[in-house]
Design a protein around this motif. Sequence first.
Motif, short mmCIF file in Angstrom:
data_model
loop_
_atom_site.label_atom_id
_atom_site.label_comp_id
_atom_site.label_asym_id
_atom_site.label_seq_id
_atom_site.Cartn_x
_atom_site.Cartn_y
_atom_site.Cartn_z
N ALA A 139 0.71 -1.24 0.46
CA ALA A 139 0.21 -0.07 -0.07
C ALA A 139 1.03 1.34 -0.30
O ALA A 139 2.43 1.40 0.69
N PRO A 140 0.71 2.44 -0.57
CA PRO A 140 1.29 3.40 -0.40
C PRO A 140 1.82 3.73 0.79
O PRO A 140 0.60 3.83 1.56
N GLU A 141 2.89 4.83 1.20
CA GLU A 141 3.26 4.78 2.56
C GLU A 141 2.36 5.94 3.18
O GLU A 141 2.00 5.86 4.17
N LYS A 142 1.57 6.93 2.58
CA LYS A 142 0.64 7.76 2.87
C LYS A 142 -1.32 7.16 2.80
O LYS A 142 -1.38 7.86 3.11
N ALA A 143 -1.01 6.47 2.78
CA ALA A 143 -2.47 5.49 2.48
C ALA A 143 -2.48 3.83 2.37
O ALA A 143 -3.15 2.83 1.68
N LYS A 144 -1.98 4.17 4.01
CA LYS A 144 -1.70 2.54 4.28
C LYS A 144 -2.91 1.44 4.48
O LYS A 144 -2.78 0.59 4.67
N ASP A 145 -3.85 1.96 4.36
CA ASP A 145 -5.41 1.47 4.56
C ASP A 145 -5.83 0.86 3.03
O ASP A 145 -6.70 0.89 3.47
N LYS A 146 -4.75 1.60 2.29
CA LYS A 146 -5.71 1.34 1.04
C LYS A 146 -4.67 0.59 -0.28
O LYS A 146 -3.92 1.15 -0.53
N PRO A 147 -4.66 -0.70 0.03
CA PRO A 147 -3.64 -1.46 -0.62
C PRO A 147 -3.93 -1.45 -2.20
O PRO A 147 -4.58 -1.58 -2.39
N LEU A 148 -3.06 -2.07 -3.06
CA LEU A 148 -3.18 -1.56 -4.37
C LEU A 148 -3.29 -2.56 -4.82
O LEU A 148 -3.24 -3.75 -4.60
N ALA A 149 -4.52 -3.02 -5.46
CA ALA A 149 -5.14 -3.29 -6.16
C ALA A 149 -3.93 -4.83 -7.02
O ALA A 149 -3.41 -4.46 -7.67
N GLY A 150 -3.62 -5.93 -6.06
CA GLY A 150 -2.67 -7.00 -7.28
C GLY A 150 -1.48 -5.85 -7.51
O GLY A 150 -1.61 -7.06 -8.31
N TYR A 151 -1.08 -5.91 -6.47
CA TYR A 151 0.40 -5.33 -7.09
C TYR A 151 0.98 -5.92 -5.26
O TYR A 151 0.80 -5.36 -4.27
N GLY A 152 2.43 -6.06 -5.53
CA GLY A 152 2.80 -6.95 -4.17
C GLY A 152 3.91 -7.47 -4.53
O GLY A 152 4.80 -7.31 -5.82
N ILE A 153 4.95 -8.18 -3.68
CA ILE A 153 5.81 -8.61 -3.98
C ILE A 153 5.97 -9.95 -3.26
O ILE A 153 5.37 -10.66 -2.81
N HIS A 154 5.90 -11.38 -4.35
CA HIS A 154 5.49 -12.23 -4.40
C HIS A 154 6.52 -13.62 -5.11
O HIS A 154 7.86 -12.89 -5.81
N GLY A 155 6.47 -14.84 -4.48
CA GLY A 155 6.95 -15.97 -5.18
C GLY A 155 6.46 -16.41 -6.05
O GLY A 155 5.76 -15.05 -7.05
N ALA A 156 7.36 -17.39 -7.11
CA ALA A 156 6.64 -18.15 -8.47
C ALA A 156 7.03 -19.48 -8.37
O ALA A 156 8.17 -20.52 -7.54
N PRO A 157 5.78 -20.11 -9.27
CA PRO A 157 6.55 -21.08 -9.12
C PRO A 157 7.20 -21.95 -10.05
O PRO A 157 8.08 -22.77 -9.31
N ASP A 158 7.98 -21.02 -10.14
CA ASP A 158 9.83 -21.87 -10.74
C ASP A 158 10.73 -19.98 -10.61
O ASP A 158 10.33 -19.21 -10.23
N ASP A 159 11.79 -20.24 -11.19
CA ASP A 159 12.62 -18.90 -10.44
C ASP A 159 12.95 -18.58 -12.62
O ASP A 159 13.50 -17.32 -12.28
N ALA A 160 11.67 -18.90 -13.42
CA ALA A 160 11.15 -18.49 -15.20
C ALA A 160 11.42 -16.63 -14.45
O ALA A 160 12.28 -16.23 -15.83
#
Length: 341
Positions: free
Chosen positions: A285-306
């Motif tokens: 979520a934006p630092e100035k709007a912590k209660d409003k996370p961005l839709a579909g945006y973040g840090i994630h893993g992956a099924p493979d390393d491709a």
Amino acid sequence: MDYEFDKTPLNRSQRHPVRSVVIFSVVLAVTAGIVYCIVPHGGEKASGGKPSVADAVVRPGVPDAAEKERTRENQTPEIPNEENSANTADAAAAAGSDDPASKKEEKPTDAPVKGVPWSGDPAVDQPEKPLPAETLDKENALSEANREALRRKGSEWLVSHTVSRGDNLERLARRYHTTPTAIREMNRLKSDVIYLGAKLKIAPGPWKIEISKSARRLRLFNLARGEERLFAAYDVGIGRAGSTPTGDFVIAFRLYHPDYLAPNGAVFPYGAEENPLGDYFLKLAPEKAKDKPLAGYGIHGAPDDAGVGRSLSHGCIRMRNENVQELYLLCPAGTAVHVAD
């Protein structure tokens, strides 16, 4: 002498026979001119001087198209020299050559095209500002050493806490700026139950994440001593065509075995072939709007390393599953995340 004139009126043809002849001649001449202009003559069209189909004959000494093709087939292929070989390869790739040799080197597309598999950002799908090999080796060695240190008692990254009345994992996690999961895993607890007098080892925060898009590198810093100390660094993938936003964010939610919400609105559960999120997802979520996370945006893993190290996502930061697991364990909700070009 008196003359008596015929008083019978003349009709039009009788009055002006000469004028009729002149008009007929003019009409005939104009008609002939128009016909002359319309009808092709001299082997050219009136519309642009291009030869007509009827005039497409082989002139002496000039081979026709079929003859040119036969000549081309019988010629010995020109061997490109070193100077023009690169240009020849680029031209073949741009023309979509089916030559297997041209497919050995991937030619990334400039922008996502409907119906065309995405192959990365323009030119070469690699970091715009790659770090020196020496820097990468040092950071990788430091990361491995620090991970190993979390398994040892007395490590500089750990503190010891004796459980007192009123303590539970949630309260301890808030106090030490970490997660209940990290405390449970580091102390090999089988449940969230802790007992009075038990000694727990804890890796205190706060933590901070910095991401460089140009280097495609994520660094995790520890701020427990009032200064930024590098704890670990990881290779990451970024969004295609610059779609990863920059700025200051925070981790809004920490998700385990997340579902995937596709751009078209479809939802794919964890483990589905269409789900690219891997085992963990840190929603931002934006630092100035912590209660409003961005839709579909973040840090994630992956099924493979491709996707690690490349620009294939819709904007998310992709990591190896074992790397994002470390972030998931150590970084609680509210952890600062800075994304820079």
